[in-house]
Enzyme design. Structure first.
Site, PDB file in Angstrom:
ATOM      1  N   GLU A  28       0.825  -1.202   0.000  1.00 14.60           N
ATOM      2  CA  GLU A  28       0.000   0.000   0.000  1.00 14.60           C
ATOM      3  C   GLU A  28       0.867   1.262   0.000  1.00 14.60           C
ATOM      4  OE1 GLU A  28      -3.361   2.557   0.239  1.00 14.60           O
ATOM      5  OE2 GLU A  28      -2.986   0.547  -0.566  1.00 14.60           O
TER       6      GLU A  28
ATOM      7  N   LYS B   7       0.799   4.134  -2.896  1.00 17.31           N
ATOM      8  CA  LYS B   7       0.556   5.549  -2.630  1.00 17.31           C
ATOM      9  C   LYS B   7       1.647   6.415  -3.250  1.00 17.31           C
ATOM     10  CE  LYS B   7      -3.240   5.432  -0.621  1.00 17.31           C
ATOM     11  NZ  LYS B   7      -3.524   4.401  -1.610  1.00 17.31           N
TER      12      LYS B   7
ATOM     13  N   HIS C  39      15.653 -13.047  -2.874  1.00 16.55           N
ATOM     14  CA  HIS C  39      15.117 -13.709  -4.063  1.00 16.55           C
ATOM     15  C   HIS C  39      14.925 -12.739  -5.231  1.00 16.55           C
ATOM     16  CE1 HIS C  39      14.423 -17.466  -1.857  1.00 16.55           C
ATOM     17  NE2 HIS C  39      14.071 -16.686  -0.857  1.00 16.55           N
TER      18      HIS C  39
END
Length: 612
Positions: free
Chosen positions: A485, A489, A508
């Site tokens: 999130e 934003k 990874h």
């Protein structure tokens, strides 16, 4: 996306239409226009850019009339330009349209063969020509419109006027929201009631497939060709206030409204240290039967659902899956009996989520599989609320900024309330844990207020992001979705490329991106993953990365060279995702302001995504 306003009255309504468009600016758009009928003549103005440009053009031309339609466009077919802006016309016909006509190219070819000339690249222009052609065989405008609807494939809301029939306005809803505003001797249409609050607070919410004829003194609604009635709903206009007040942007205002919004959301369900007896009481029999949860959502709402997946499984032991609605609806998922299909949406009109809901309901009915549907939504009059078995409102109030803030944190609060409710009816949560969570929910608004006091410090840190091109956000457990999130934003409103990762995934692949010029934002609450997260932080610093850490005040993480720290007040680890959302929102906001972007209306984006 897009915005429709229209009306019919005794008075000149040009000002009403333009004010309505101003109130729809938050939805995102690239051009605007209006068409009005006066003395049997159709007039039109269209401009690229802000509604202010259209207002100026309308003042210069003196366009007026007592029946008209207006539109803010978000491009789907054809680049932003004056000739692609709505309304589109065909001789005496003018049309505004939200949505997408999927078979427009086929229809365009047929219309060109009939001699119609196209002046735009849009899918909408086919509607104007179809109506004009239908009127050659059917003089009544409503019947002409109804005759072309079966030809249109896709999702759409339409407003249509005819200079030869200046005493009526036709509207159609099929897959895209549309409401009727009820005045005294006048009626209006809009894709959002917010646009009409200056003239009325009484609304009729249209259902899928409705066709409407508005006159100054009457409204006729038809479903599948049959006349029907829809109820009139009266709204409290004060609840729909959209003023920025003392704040520079709606987004900042909405960030600072979160303590109150969360307080309002939890207060609907909590009574002291218990759930209210009537909270979702009507859902008790269904929730008792639920064996599995499938969350369907998009964008920020999807991130809220990702947090809830951890909560459902860890707090009440209920298996939970989550999927992006645009993927879920097309992969023909297996329908599992006694599943709660949980749709999360700020607007309740998100096209992919609604389509996924309708598809799963249809398939469950066809196979006689028992399922339950529920919406978590911020708009009590939305399609999603009306079309699910149960709903839980987020009482955030209007959210105008395109980048969601208070809608997100109230979704998280509502999801925790739902988990408490299911845990109670299924007896799958201990009394001690339930009490801990309820007390933490009540404490949440206070901690949000304390976190907002770090605004100045976060502003100072944001200055170090202004010249950056890329950024990583890292979190573990329930804070991995908050990392997603935060990255969303930042890229939404500052246009900096940002990615959110589970911190354990560093080795990874993402670690290859880390260098001296890569800011890395870390979410470090006090939980059982903290020590592992500290190891991930060391991995970043060993590669020269600069850390920006939002850390619990008791985490033992402190400022040092190339490690900036903002200490966040302590909160229960379960509710920490709500609190840690705030600093990433503030960081993104301040970076965007410093970079000079349009914070409330970022380029290429829209608030309510009502097309696929």
């Amino acid at each position: 996306m897009c915005g429709i306003v229209g009306g019919i009255a005794e008075r000149n309504i040009s000002g009403v239409l333009l004010e309505g468009l101003k109130r729809l600016e938050y939805r995102g758009y690239d051009s605007a226009g209006l068409a009005l009928i006066a003395s049997g003549q159709l007039s039109r103005e269209r401009e690229v850019g802000k509604v202010a440009n259209l207002v100026h053009a309308a003042e210069q031309s003196g366009i007026h009339g007592n029946v008209g339609i207006a539109h803010t466009r978000w491009a789907t077919h054809g680049k932003p330009s004056q000739h692609n802006a709505h309304p589109h016309t065909s001789h005496n016909i003018a049309v505004v349209h939200n949505g997408i006509i999927e078979n427009y190219q086929e229809l365009k070819t047929e219309l060109q063969a009939l001699g119609y000339q196209f002046t735009s690249e849009t899918d909408t222009e086919v509607v104007a020509h179809l109506v004009h052609h239908a009127l050659k065989n059917q003089a009544d405008l409503l019947l002409a419109v109804q005759s072309i609807i079966p030809k249109l494939k896709g999702a759409y809301a339409l407003g249509i006027i005819d200079a030869n029939q200046p005493d009526e306005l036709i509207a159609v809803r099929e897959g895209s929201p549309l409401v009727i505003g009820v005045g005294i001797g006048e009626y209006f249409i809009s894709s959002d009631q917010l646009a009409l609050l200056p003239v009325t607070n009484r609304f009729i919410y249209l259902e899928e497939g409705d066709t409407v004829r508005l006159k100054r003194d009457s409204v006729e609604i038809f479903a599948h060709g049959q006349a029907i009635e829809r109820p009139v709903t009266e709204l409290d206009a004060t609840v729909m206030s959209s003023s920025k007040g003392e704040y520079r942007h709606f987004m900042l205002k909405e960030i600072f409204e979160q303590p109150n919004a969360v307080q309002q959301t939890i207060a609907q369900a909590l009574d002291g240290n218990a759930l209210k007896e009537n909270f979702l009481e009507h859902a008790n029999p269904a929730l008792t039967q639920v064996q599995h949860v499938q969350i369907i959502a998009c964008g920020t709402s999807y991130h809220a659902g990702l947090v809830a997946k951890y909560w459902f499984e860890q707090i009440i032991g209920l298996p939970c899956q989550i999927e992006i609605a645009s993927e879920f609806r097309y992969r023909h998922p297996v329908i599992i009996a006694n599943t709660l299909y949980l749709c999360i949406s700020q607007s309740g009109e998100t096209a992919d989520t609604l389509a996924a809901l309708r598809d799963i309901q249809k398939r469950a009915k066809a196979s006689n599989t028992p399922i339950y549907t529920m919406a978590i939504c911020n708009v009590s009059t939305s399609s999603m609320i009306r079309e699910t078995n149960f709903h839980l409102l987020t009482l955030a109030g209007p959210e105008i900024g395109v980048a969601s803030t208070k809608a997100f944190t109230t979704q998280l609060a509502a999801l925790m309330l739902l988990i408490l409710k299911i845990g109670e009816v299924k007896q799958s949560i201990t009394t001690e844990l339930k009490l801990e969570l309820i007390q933490a929910l009540w404490h949440c608004p206070k901690v949000l207020n304390e976190t907002l006091k770090h605004d100045a410090k976060i502003l100072s840190l944001s200055e170090l992001f202004v010249e950056k091109a890329h950024c990583l956000f890292l979190g573990r457990g329930t804070h991995y979705p908050i990392a997603l999130e935060g990255a969303l934003k930042l890229k939404e409103i500052s246009y900096i490329h940002a990615e959110g990762y589970a911190a354990g995934e560093l080795k990874h692949g993402p670690l290859a991106l880390v260098d001296n010029d890569m800011p890395v934002v870390i979410l470090a609450p006090q939980d059982d993953m903290l020590d592992k997260l500290k190891s991930n932080m060391e991995e970043v610093q060993a590669r020269g990365g600069e850390l920006f850490v939002f850390a619990d005040e008791h985490s033992g993480i402190h400022k040092k060279d190339r490690q900036h720290v903002v200490h966040i007040p302590q909160i229960s680890q379960w509710l920490a995702p709500i609190i840690y959302s705030v600093p990433v929102q503030l960081l993104s906001y301040h970076v965007a302001v410093l970079r000079g972007t349009d914070v409330d209306q970022p380029r290429n984006l829209a608030k309510s995504v009502t097309v696929e």
